[in-house]
Scaffold this active site. Structure first.
Site, PDB file in Angstrom:
ATOM      1  N   ASP A 187      82.707  14.547   3.621  1.00 51.08           N
ATOM      2  CA  ASP A 187      83.313  15.848   2.777  1.00 51.08           C
ATOM      3  C   ASP A 187      84.997  15.464   2.641  1.00 51.08           C
ATOM      4  OD1 ASP A 187      80.912  16.912   3.807  1.00 51.08           O
ATOM      5  OD2 ASP A 187      81.733  18.196   5.413  1.00 51.08           O
TER       6      ASP A 187
ATOM      7  N   GLU B 109      71.435  13.592   2.326  1.00 48.58           N
ATOM      8  CA  GLU B 109      72.102  14.715   3.653  1.00 48.58           C
ATOM      9  C   GLU B 109      71.605  14.248   4.698  1.00 48.58           C
ATOM     10  OE1 GLU B 109      74.419  16.997   3.048  1.00 48.58           O
ATOM     11  OE2 GLU B 109      73.173  18.106   1.615  1.00 48.58           O
TER      12      GLU B 109
ATOM     13  N   THR C 281      73.010  11.611   6.160  1.00 51.67           N
ATOM     14  CA  THR C 281      73.208  10.185   6.173  1.00 51.67           C
ATOM     15  C   THR C 281      74.476   9.633   6.133  1.00 51.67           C
ATOM     16  OG1 THR C 281      73.076  10.606   3.649  1.00 51.67           O
ATOM     17  CG2 THR C 281      71.015   9.872   4.326  1.00 51.67           C
ATOM     18  N   ASP C 282      75.376  10.387   6.178  1.00 52.88           N
ATOM     19  CA  ASP C 282      76.781   9.833   6.331  1.00 52.88           C
ATOM     20  C   ASP C 282      77.159   9.147   7.612  1.00 52.88           C
ATOM     21  OD1 ASP C 282      77.220  12.381   7.444  1.00 52.88           O
ATOM     22  OD2 ASP C 282      79.160  12.819   6.330  1.00 52.88           O
TER      23      ASP C 282
HETATM   24  C1  GLA Z   1      78.527  18.360   7.137  1.00 49.04           C
HETATM   25  C2  GLA Z   1      79.007  17.402   7.650  1.00 49.04           C
HETATM   26  C3  GLA Z   1      79.069  16.104   6.810  1.00 49.04           C
HETATM   27  C4  GLA Z   1      77.586  15.577   6.743  1.00 49.04           C
HETATM   28  C5  GLA Z   1      76.838  16.871   6.354  1.00 49.04           C
HETATM   29  C6  GLA Z   1      75.306  16.542   6.433  1.00 49.04           C
HETATM   30  O1  GLA Z   1      78.652  18.818   5.896  1.00 49.04           O
HETATM   31  O2  GLA Z   1      80.540  17.599   7.881  1.00 49.04           O
HETATM   32  O3  GLA Z   1      79.676  14.940   7.294  1.00 49.04           O
HETATM   33  O4  GLA Z   1      77.007  15.023   7.741  1.00 49.04           O
HETATM   34  O5  GLA Z   1      76.997  17.974   7.315  1.00 49.04           O
HETATM   35  O6  GLA Z   1      74.893  15.965   5.265  1.00 49.04           O
END
Ligand code: GLA
Length: 383
Positions: free
Chosen positions: A170, A32, A34-35
């Protein structure tokens, strides 16, 4: 609404037979925040989906309608707004506009959007709208785009048009998910690997039913704090481009040289990347005790170091502890409300759902929603 009904609604409104495209929401098992640090995530696509029904028009209009969201929108496909309008149709417009920039010859079309992903629950309702829209709009052109590119364009639409600085997770999992599997994604190279979810395990998603206002502002602040962390580490090691490049050793060596808040954010990200890789290995080996422990550590770190949890999420995570069949649970998604995800043995799933809801209701006075999920396939056209 089933797909026959969606077709009927479309025919009634637009007088035509549509093609229908589906894109799922997701739940993130671990990895979480981390992306956007070029790190690792391990989400799964779930059954909640958005459907976009589409048919060509003879003129150059893009007509966008939904039975769930207000308004009926009409745009000229050759003069799409350059900035967000503030309405839900921005997710559709953003995708249309990025596709055009990328050379798609968009046609006039009628679109009916039907969303079943709970909104504001952190299950990626916006990515689902974007991806389903992209597939629908592309189907009206000669463009051939691989799914990973579609994911990138949808993220770009959300970053530049909608104005949310989200990472790639996502949109990517909505495009590429696979039934029965979680999805280990390297958000730098976009290489991925499917990780089978052991038979007899359900993903139980518990919606706290709260969404605190802080969410968007705090998300952007966290991103900036991570960028600041990278600037520090790059001074000590010029090869560092993102927190993904910081090893646990380097982190430990310099933690005390960082401002407290920055140190906490960096600690979370560096260790969360490691936890995600470890969790993928443990899940592959069927070591659910270890996966459960890593999920718990992830939650604690999001609460104490990254500071994106909230009392309701913490209560929901505690509420799962000790229930029969429970392997592990944590908050999922951006935080400040939304959902937790729990790994639970199938035969205990119904009972788990009942009991966790009861405990949460008792502690907060809020009636939660609990969804019994499995990992599903990513986006595509319905036949
Ligand atoms: C949201 C964002 C994702 C990611 C999460 C946290 O869902 O859309 O890209 O950064 O938060 O992990």
């Amino acid at each position: 609404m089933n797909m026959n009904e969606l077709t009927q609604h479309f025919e009634k409104r637009f007088g035509d037979q549509p093609r229908i495209f589906r894109a799922p929401g997701r739940v993130n098992l671990i990895g979480e925040h981390t992306d956007y640090n070029d790190g690792f995530v391990m989400p799964a696509a779930v059954a909640f989906s958005t459907y976009v029904a589409i048919a060509a028009r003879l003129d150059r209009k893009l007509v966008i309608h939904s039975e769930e969201f207000p308004g009926n929108f009409e745009f000229d496909v050759d003069h799409l707004p350059e900035q967000r309008t503030g309405a839900w149709c921005d997710y559709v417009l953003g995708v249309a506009s990025v596709l055009r920039q990328r050379g798609a010859k968009l046609q006039g079309a009628n679109l009916l959007v039907h969303g079943e992903v709970p909104i504001g629950a952190g299950l990626s309702s916006s990515a689902a709208v974007e991806v389903a829209t992209a597939l629908a709009l592309i189907s009206q052109t000669r463009m051939q785009l691989p799914l990973p590119d579609i994911a990138k364009f949808c993220r770009q639409a959300e970053n530049t048009f909608v104005g949310a600085r989200v990472g790639i997770m996502d949109q990517f999992v909505s495009c590429m998910g696979k039934a029965g599997h979680a999805f280990l994604l390297d958000c730098r190279s976009l290489e991925f690997q499917f990780v089978p979810i052991p038979a007899g395990i359900r993903l139980i998603v518990c919606n706290t039913m709260v969404k605190h206002d802080l969410a968007t502002g705090a998300y952007n602040t966290r991103r900036e704090e991570c960028e600041e962390g990278v600037r520090y580490f790059a001074k000590w090691d010029p090869t560092i481009r993102a927190l993904r490049d910081v090893s646990v050793e380097l982190l430990d060596r310099h933690l005390h040289d960082l401002p407290t808040a920055i140190g906490k954010r960096c600690s979370h990200v560096v260790r969360e990347n490691q936890r995600t890789l470890n969790a993928a290995r443990a899940l592959t080996e069927g070591d659910l005790v270890q996966v459960g422990k890593l999920m718990r550590d992830s939650h604690d770190s999001l609460r104490d170091l990254y500071e994106v949890s909230c009392p309701e999420l913490d209560i929901m995570v505690e509420a799962g502890q000790g229930l029969p069949g429970f392997w592990g649970g944590r908050m999922t998604g951006g935080g400040f409300g939304g959902c937790t995800v729990n790994l639970v043995r199938e035969e205990n799933a119904e009972n788990f759902a009942k009991q966790i809801a009861q405990r949460y209701r008792h502690a907060t006075g809020i009636e939660p929603q609990v969804y019994l999920c499995t990992a599903e396939d990513g986006a595509g056209e319905l036949s």
